[in-house]
Design an enzyme around this catalytic site. Structure first.
Site, short mmCIF file in Angstrom:
data_model
loop_
_atom_site.label_atom_id
_atom_site.label_comp_id
_atom_site.label_asym_id
_atom_site.label_seq_id
_atom_site.Cartn_x
_atom_site.Cartn_y
_atom_site.Cartn_z
N SER A 3 0.85 -1.40 -0.44
CA SER A 3 -0.32 -0.29 0.12
C SER A 3 0.64 1.31 0.01
O SER A 3 1.44 1.03 0.72
CB SER A 3 -0.63 0.08 0.99
OG SER A 3 -1.83 1.21 1.11
N PRO A 4 0.74 1.95 -0.91
CA PRO A 4 1.55 3.97 -0.54
C PRO A 4 1.48 3.94 0.30
O PRO A 4 0.36 4.13 1.75
CB PRO A 4 0.49 4.45 -1.44
CG PRO A 4 -0.97 4.19 -1.67
CD PRO A 4 -0.62 2.54 -1.65
N CYS B 158 3.53 6.94 3.24
CA CYS B 158 4.47 8.33 3.29
C CYS B 158 5.21 8.34 3.82
O CYS B 158 5.32 7.26 4.87
CB CYS B 158 3.45 9.58 3.17
SG CYS B 158 2.25 9.95 2.55
N ALA C 95 1.90 9.00 -1.50
CA ALA C 95 1.09 9.88 -2.05
C ALA C 95 1.94 10.90 -2.47
O ALA C 95 2.85 11.37 -1.72
CB ALA C 95 0.22 10.32 -1.21
N GLN D 297 1.31 6.56 -6.25
CA GLN D 297 -0.25 7.28 -5.65
C GLN D 297 -0.51 8.63 -6.18
O GLN D 297 0.96 9.71 -5.82
CB GLN D 297 -0.63 6.45 -4.90
CG GLN D 297 -1.89 7.53 -4.32
CD GLN D 297 -2.53 7.54 -2.94
OE1 GLN D 297 -1.46 7.28 -1.63
NE2 GLN D 297 -3.45 6.72 -2.41
N TYR E 291 -8.13 14.64 1.74
CA TYR E 291 -6.89 15.29 0.79
C TYR E 291 -7.73 15.36 -0.03
O TYR E 291 -10.04 15.75 -0.38
CB TYR E 291 -6.06 14.38 0.26
CG TYR E 291 -5.24 13.52 1.28
CD1 TYR E 291 -5.20 14.13 2.09
CD2 TYR E 291 -4.62 12.18 1.57
CE1 TYR E 291 -3.97 13.95 3.72
CE2 TYR E 291 -4.13 12.34 2.13
CZ TYR E 291 -3.90 12.69 4.13
OH TYR E 291 -2.91 12.45 4.33
N ARG F 265 -7.71 5.28 -4.40
CA ARG F 265 -8.27 5.48 -3.55
C ARG F 265 -9.63 5.88 -3.18
O ARG F 265 -8.93 7.29 -2.57
CB ARG F 265 -7.27 4.81 -3.09
CG ARG F 265 -6.94 4.20 -1.59
CD ARG F 265 -5.99 4.45 -0.92
NE ARG F 265 -5.82 3.41 0.57
CZ ARG F 265 -4.69 3.41 1.17
NH1 ARG F 265 -3.72 4.04 1.24
NH2 ARG F 265 -5.54 2.62 2.05
C1 XEN Z 1 -5.89 10.61 8.54
C2 XEN Z 1 -5.38 9.89 7.50
C3 XEN Z 1 -4.37 8.48 8.12
C4 XEN Z 1 -3.88 7.77 7.50
N1 XEN Z 1 -2.39 8.59 6.17
C5 XEN Z 1 -2.78 8.46 5.29
C6 XEN Z 1 -2.20 8.99 4.35
C7 XEN Z 1 -0.47 9.74 5.31
C8 XEN Z 1 -1.19 9.55 6.19
C9 XEN Z 1 -1.88 8.95 7.53
C10 XEN Z 1 -1.66 8.45 3.13
O1 XEN Z 1 -2.94 8.66 2.68
N2 XEN Z 1 -0.55 9.67 2.43
#
Ligand code: XEN
Length: 361
Positions: A20-21, A23, A55, A97, A181, A229
């Site tokens: 899974s992507p 960060c 991402a 992503q 986002y 996603r």
């Molecule tokens: C509040 C989002 C929870 C999961 N996260 C997802 C991320 C990065 C930060 C944490 C993402 O989709 N890039």
């Protein structure tokens, strides 16, 4: 079944296990570097069928933090190229992503506070979003509401980043329509308070996502999977009903969506009702979406147990499992799961230099 191949468009995954992507918040000026090569490359060596890079922002303002990767320049595309090439050389499919963080942009890295940077911080920038309302909690900064010209510009940024992703050698694209986002915040009535053709009704809240998808579809090669996603559930009052997400996915499918990775909306700071501790808690939601839309479906979130993951595929609840923390903790999850599931010669899932040493172990 976890080890059955999966074909989508002209792309064949060697198994149903995807990275899974995730960060890494470790880039400078959006440039991926050796950290990203080793992080993603290790999981390709580990045998995941699909490795999706984190991402990656379509513009500087679309980064979550100053450490997020980008694809807004040709220099960044060139830096991604050896990473995509290495993933492919290991028999994995390289994916990426593309994202815009919207009102959640301009935050510090999670280990430095996970909060909006103060507006006068030299690393901070002005976030943009459908409306002026802030996310809240640790992200209190009011975004600049987007003009129609901003909406067109961000859509065009997604297109340019997609063209660069092709040039960099990626063969699987994920549009980030989740996690509060930008795209998700257009869709969610919790975030979107616009009065124009991009807010209010389902059709209007879906418009930015559909237009962005169409524009990307026009430049992403037909032979490669185009996926999203999507945050389909927030576990809070006032969120969009699941039926709206299903309807959006039907519309996207008609426009050429190849697979959905089912996730959460995260449109409010309140995550108290998310059943975090339950193994694969989104799998039943994903299974419902799979049945209602007929779309190939993946999901992540707390998938750790190989037997459970195998059953999710065998029972046709999911087509792919997206692993995050479990494969971060164990880059050889694919090999270890094969041993747990009693697969013969699990070492053959690994490259020759490892398979040689591990034979019979
Ligand atoms: C509040 C989002 C929870 C999961 N996260 C997802 C991320 C990065 C930060 C944490 C993402 O989709 N890039």
């Amino acid at each position: 079944m976890l080890y059955a191949p999966f074909k989508l468009k002209d792309i064949q995954l060697e198994n149903r296990i995807a990275v899974s992507p995730m960060c890494q918040y470790s880039a400078k000026e959006g440039m991926p570097d050796t950290w990203h090569l080793v992080h993603l490359g290790a999981r390709a060596i580990g045998g995941a069928g699909l490795v999706v890079a984190e991402a990656t922002a379509v513009s500087p303002e679309g980064r979550i933090t100053p450490g997020c990767t980008g694809l807004w320049s040709d220099e960044q595309a060139a830096a991604w190229q050896p990473i995509a090439r290495f993933i492919e050389s290991q028999g994995s499919v390289p994916g990426i992503q593309l994202a815009h963080a919207g009102r959640k942009a301009s935050a510090s890295r999670p280990w430095q506070g996970d909060a909006h940077l103060p507006a006068d911080d030299p690393d901070a920038w002005q976030p943009i979003a459908p409306s002026a309302n802030a996310f809240g909690g640790k992200l209190p900064r009011a975004p600049q509401p987007m003009t129609l010209a901003d909406i067109r510009r961000v859509r065009d940024d997604f297109v340019s980043a997609t063209e660069r992703a092709v040039r960099a050698g990626f063969q699987w694209l994920v549009l980030h329509f989740a996690h509060g986002y930008l795209a998700q915040s257009f869709f969610s009535p919790l975030a979107n308070q616009r009065q124009d053709e991009y807010g209010g009704s389902f059709e209007n809240r879906a418009r930015f996502l559909l237009e962005t998808f169409d524009a990307v579809r026009a430049v992403w090669p037909e032979r490669y999977p185009l996926t999203v996603r999507l945050g389909v559930i927030d576990y809070v009052d006032g969120e969009q009903p699941l039926e709206e997400s299903i309807e959006l996915l039907r519309l996207l499918k008609a426009r050429g969506l190849d697979l959905v990775d089912v996730s959460m909306g995260f449109n409010t700071p309140d995550v108290s009702r998310v059943p975090w501790s339950q193994e694969a808690f989104l799998a039943p939601v994903a299974a419902r979406i799979r049945t209602s839309t007929g779309l190939p479906t993946a999901t992540s979130w707390n998938i750790r147990d190989p037997k459970h993951a195998d059953q999710l595929i065998a029972n046709e609840q999911l087509d792919l499992v997206m692993l995050a923390k479990s494969i971060l903790a164990d880059p050889h999850w694919v090999y270890h799961a094969a041993k747990t599931l009693g697969r013969t010669a699990p070492e053959t899932l690994l490259p020759d230099p490892y398979a040689f040493w591990l034979k019979g172990l």
